[in-house]
Design a protein around this motif. Structure first.
Motif, PDB file in Angstrom:
ATOM      1  N   ALA A   3      11.335 -39.456 -31.553  1.00 40.38           N
ATOM      2  CA  ALA A   3       9.818 -40.353 -31.596  1.00 40.38           C
ATOM      3  C   ALA A   3       9.143 -39.999 -32.792  1.00 40.38           C
ATOM      4  CB  ALA A   3       9.185 -40.075 -30.476  1.00 40.38           C
ATOM      5  N   LEU A   4       8.796 -40.936 -33.461  1.00 41.41           N
ATOM      6  CA  LEU A   4       7.923 -40.938 -34.678  1.00 41.41           C
ATOM      7  C   LEU A   4       7.026 -41.858 -34.866  1.00 41.41           C
ATOM      8  CD1 LEU A   4      11.520 -41.025 -36.718  1.00 41.41           C
ATOM      9  CD2 LEU A   4       9.690 -39.391 -37.550  1.00 41.41           C
ATOM     10  N   GLY A   5       5.696 -41.290 -35.160  1.00 45.79           N
ATOM     11  CA  GLY A   5       4.950 -42.369 -34.971  1.00 45.79           C
ATOM     12  C   GLY A   5       3.394 -41.653 -35.756  1.00 45.79           C
ATOM     13  N   PHE A   6       2.341 -42.556 -35.900  1.00 55.04           N
ATOM     14  CA  PHE A   6       1.253 -41.816 -36.399  1.00 55.04           C
ATOM     15  C   PHE A   6       0.198 -41.563 -35.142  1.00 55.04           C
ATOM     16  CE2 PHE A   6       2.694 -45.207 -39.675  1.00 55.04           C
ATOM     17  CZ  PHE A   6       3.220 -44.235 -40.466  1.00 55.04           C
ATOM     18  N   ASP A   7      -0.591 -40.532 -35.466  1.00 57.03           N
ATOM     19  CA  ASP A   7      -1.504 -40.118 -34.779  1.00 57.03           C
ATOM     20  C   ASP A   7      -2.872 -39.655 -35.512  1.00 57.03           C
ATOM     21  OD1 ASP A   7      -3.000 -39.179 -32.374  1.00 57.03           O
ATOM     22  OD2 ASP A   7      -1.276 -37.658 -31.927  1.00 57.03           O
ATOM     23  N   ARG A   8      -3.909 -39.756 -34.966  1.00 58.65           N
ATOM     24  CA  ARG A   8      -5.178 -39.632 -35.361  1.00 58.65           C
ATOM     25  C   ARG A   8      -5.407 -38.314 -35.829  1.00 58.65           C
ATOM     26  NH1 ARG A   8      -9.616 -42.625 -31.553  1.00 58.65           N
ATOM     27  NH2 ARG A   8      -8.599 -44.774 -31.723  1.00 58.65           N
ATOM     28  N   GLY A   9      -4.582 -37.218 -35.430  1.00 57.00           N
ATOM     29  CA  GLY A   9      -4.610 -35.825 -35.817  1.00 57.00           C
ATOM     30  C   GLY A   9      -3.958 -34.818 -34.832  1.00 57.00           C
ATOM     31  N   ALA A  10      -4.064 -33.592 -35.137  1.00 59.16           N
ATOM     32  CA  ALA A  10      -3.231 -32.658 -34.383  1.00 59.16           C
ATOM     33  C   ALA A  10      -3.733 -32.377 -33.061  1.00 59.16           C
ATOM     34  CB  ALA A  10      -3.334 -31.133 -35.050  1.00 59.16           C
ATOM     35  N   GLN A  11      -3.318 -32.179 -31.865  1.00 59.11           N
ATOM     36  CA  GLN A  11      -3.766 -31.828 -30.678  1.00 59.11           C
ATOM     37  C   GLN A  11      -3.548 -30.208 -30.451  1.00 59.11           C
ATOM     38  OE1 GLN A  11      -2.076 -34.401 -27.873  1.00 59.11           O
ATOM     39  NE2 GLN A  11      -2.613 -36.077 -28.964  1.00 59.11           N
ATOM     40  N   GLU A  12      -4.211 -29.715 -29.422  1.00 58.01           N
ATOM     41  CA  GLU A  12      -4.125 -28.294 -29.278  1.00 58.01           C
ATOM     42  C   GLU A  12      -2.521 -27.740 -28.846  1.00 58.01           C
ATOM     43  OE1 GLU A  12      -5.673 -24.815 -25.850  1.00 58.01           O
ATOM     44  OE2 GLU A  12      -6.700 -27.025 -25.988  1.00 58.01           O
ATOM     45  N   GLY A  13      -2.407 -26.970 -29.483  1.00 59.94           N
ATOM     46  CA  GLY A  13      -0.892 -26.312 -29.592  1.00 59.94           C
ATOM     47  C   GLY A  13       0.197 -26.874 -30.505  1.00 59.94           C
ATOM     48  N   ASP A  14      -0.300 -28.025 -31.262  1.00 61.07           N
ATOM     49  CA  ASP A  14       0.571 -28.686 -32.065  1.00 61.07           C
ATOM     50  C   ASP A  14       1.078 -27.800 -33.334  1.00 61.07           C
ATOM     51  OD1 ASP A  14       0.935 -30.924 -30.700  1.00 61.07           O
ATOM     52  OD2 ASP A  14      -0.508 -32.118 -32.069  1.00 61.07           O
ATOM     53  N   SER A  15       2.226 -27.804 -34.043  1.00 61.15           N
ATOM     54  CA  SER A  15       2.573 -27.059 -35.135  1.00 61.15           C
ATOM     55  C   SER A  15       2.233 -28.315 -36.384  1.00 61.15           C
ATOM     56  CB  SER A  15       3.781 -26.857 -35.271  1.00 61.15           C
ATOM     57  OG  SER A  15       4.362 -25.719 -34.166  1.00 61.15           O
ATOM     58  N   GLU A  16       1.485 -27.573 -37.323  1.00 60.33           N
ATOM     59  CA  GLU A  16       0.893 -28.633 -38.392  1.00 60.33           C
ATOM     60  C   GLU A  16       1.488 -28.231 -39.865  1.00 60.33           C
ATOM     61  OE1 GLU A  16      -3.491 -27.898 -37.519  1.00 60.33           O
ATOM     62  OE2 GLU A  16      -3.241 -30.087 -38.585  1.00 60.33           O
ATOM     63  N   LEU A  17       1.975 -29.104 -40.697  1.00 62.31           N
ATOM     64  CA  LEU A  17       2.739 -28.831 -41.833  1.00 62.31           C
ATOM     65  C   LEU A  17       2.326 -29.959 -42.899  1.00 62.31           C
ATOM     66  CD1 LEU A  17       5.892 -30.130 -41.893  1.00 62.31           C
ATOM     67  CD2 LEU A  17       5.755 -28.707 -39.958  1.00 62.31           C
ATOM     68  N   GLU A  18       2.679 -29.757 -44.116  1.00 64.80           N
ATOM     69  CA  GLU A  18       2.714 -30.998 -45.037  1.00 64.80           C
ATOM     70  C   GLU A  18       3.919 -30.902 -45.566  1.00 64.80           C
ATOM     71  OE1 GLU A  18       0.275 -31.618 -48.829  1.00 64.80           O
ATOM     72  OE2 GLU A  18      -1.039 -31.642 -46.928  1.00 64.80           O
ATOM     73  N   SER A  19       4.523 -32.181 -45.847  1.00 63.46           N
ATOM     74  CA  SER A  19       5.688 -32.180 -46.588  1.00 63.46           C
ATOM     75  C   SER A  19       5.864 -33.469 -47.693  1.00 63.46           C
ATOM     76  CB  SER A  19       6.898 -32.686 -45.520  1.00 63.46           C
ATOM     77  OG  SER A  19       8.324 -32.601 -46.299  1.00 63.46           O
ATOM     78  N   HIS A  20       5.461 -33.094 -48.815  1.00 65.73           N
ATOM     79  CA  HIS A  20       5.624 -34.186 -49.851  1.00 65.73           C
ATOM     80  C   HIS A  20       4.215 -35.082 -49.697  1.00 65.73           C
ATOM     81  CE1 HIS A  20       9.580 -33.334 -51.665  1.00 65.73           C
ATOM     82  NE2 HIS A  20       9.855 -33.343 -50.434  1.00 65.73           N
ATOM     83  N   GLY A  21       3.252 -34.319 -49.396  1.00 64.43           N
ATOM     84  CA  GLY A  21       1.965 -34.561 -49.163  1.00 64.43           C
ATOM     85  C   GLY A  21       1.621 -35.705 -47.917  1.00 64.43           C
ATOM     86  N   PRO A  36       1.099 -35.152 -44.082  1.00 61.59           N
ATOM     87  CA  PRO A  36       0.643 -34.276 -43.103  1.00 61.59           C
ATOM     88  C   PRO A  36       1.605 -34.566 -41.619  1.00 61.59           C
ATOM     89  CG  PRO A  36      -1.121 -35.832 -43.266  1.00 61.59           C
ATOM     90  CD  PRO A  36      -0.170 -36.128 -44.273  1.00 61.59           C
ATOM     91  N   VAL A  37       2.228 -33.655 -41.192  1.00 59.63           N
ATOM     92  CA  VAL A  37       3.029 -33.637 -40.220  1.00 59.63           C
ATOM     93  C   VAL A  37       2.552 -32.800 -38.854  1.00 59.63           C
ATOM     94  CG1 VAL A  37       5.477 -33.471 -39.230  1.00 59.63           C
ATOM     95  CG2 VAL A  37       4.913 -34.347 -41.823  1.00 59.63           C
ATOM     96  N   VAL A  38       2.715 -33.210 -37.652  1.00 60.77           N
ATOM     97  CA  VAL A  38       2.339 -32.580 -36.257  1.00 60.77           C
ATOM     98  C   VAL A  38       3.479 -32.790 -35.679  1.00 60.77           C
ATOM     99  CG1 VAL A  38      -0.049 -32.676 -36.568  1.00 60.77           C
ATOM    100  CG2 VAL A  38       1.033 -34.324 -35.312  1.00 60.77           C
ATOM    101  N   VAL A  39       3.999 -31.349 -34.553  1.00 60.25           N
ATOM    102  CA  VAL A  39       5.063 -31.293 -33.667  1.00 60.25           C
ATOM    103  C   VAL A  39       4.508 -30.635 -32.784  1.00 60.25           C
ATOM    104  CG1 VAL A  39       7.411 -30.612 -33.290  1.00 60.25           C
ATOM    105  CG2 VAL A  39       6.573 -31.494 -35.553  1.00 60.25           C
ATOM    106  N   ASP A  40       4.683 -31.189 -31.571  1.00 64.04           N
ATOM    107  CA  ASP A  40       4.184 -30.716 -30.254  1.00 64.04           C
ATOM    108  C   ASP A  40       5.132 -29.543 -29.735  1.00 64.04           C
ATOM    109  OD1 ASP A  40       6.129 -31.396 -27.905  1.00 64.04           O
ATOM    110  OD2 ASP A  40       6.184 -33.155 -29.317  1.00 64.04           O
ATOM    111  N   PRO A  41       4.545 -28.309 -28.870  1.00 64.08           N
ATOM    112  CA  PRO A  41       5.111 -27.263 -28.734  1.00 64.08           C
ATOM    113  C   PRO A  41       6.385 -27.532 -27.825  1.00 64.08           C
ATOM    114  CG  PRO A  41       2.897 -27.094 -27.681  1.00 64.08           C
ATOM    115  CD  PRO A  41       3.125 -28.566 -28.437  1.00 64.08           C
TER     116      PRO A  41
END
Length: 127
Positions: A51-69, A71-76
C-alpha cells in the motif's frame, strides 16, 4: 508521541520514483499529502500486498526517513517486511511503481508478494 528514527536502508526511492511522487503530492490539497506512507497489508493471493499512499504526517511508532527529498513513513508492523525495499517508477505502456523487495521469496501471477514465512500463492488470485 514517540517517533522511531530508522536508517535510510529501510525503504528507498529511486530518483524517478521520487520525482513522480513529488508531482503527485503537489496535486493533493494543501496539508493532505505531507508524507508518503508505505505499508504491507493483509490480502492478495499470498497474504500480503503493498500500500502506497499519502498521509498528513507520521503516527506514533512510525519509522521516518527521507529519500530524494520525499518524506517517507512506515508503520511498525510493515517495517520488518519492507527492510531493504527499493521503489522505482517505470515509464512505458504499463507505467507504474515497481517494488523490489529482497524479503520476498515468491510472487503470484496476480502481482502480490509472498513474504518468506508465507508459503506459496494459494488460490486467492481472482481479480
Amino acid at each position: 508521541m514517540e517517533i522511531t528514527e530508522t536508517p535510510l536502508t529501510l525503504v528507498s526511492l529511486t530518483e524517478s520514483a521520487a520525482a513522480k511522487i513529488r508531482d503527485l503530492m503537489a496535486e493533493e490539497p494543501e496539508g493532505e499529502a505531507s508524507v508518503l506512507r508505505i505499508a504491507v497489508q493483509g490480502g492478495g493471493c499470498s497474504g500480503f500486498q503493498y500500500a502506497l499512499g499519502f498521509d498528513r504526517g507520521a503516527q506514533e511508532g512510525d519509522s521516518e526517513l527521507e529519500s530524494h527529498g520525499v518524506p517517507v513513513v512506515v508503520d511498525p508492523f510493515s517495517a520488518p517486511y519492507l527492510s531493504g525495499t527499493e521503489i522505482d517508477w517505470v515509464e512505458g505502456l504499463q507505467a507504474g511503481f515497481a517494488i523490489n523487495n529482497p524479503n520476498v521469496s515468491s510472487a503470484c501471477g496476480c502481482g502480490h508478494a509472498a513474504a518468506e514465512h508465507v508459503g506459496g500463492c494459494g488460490s486467492g488470485c481472482s481479480h
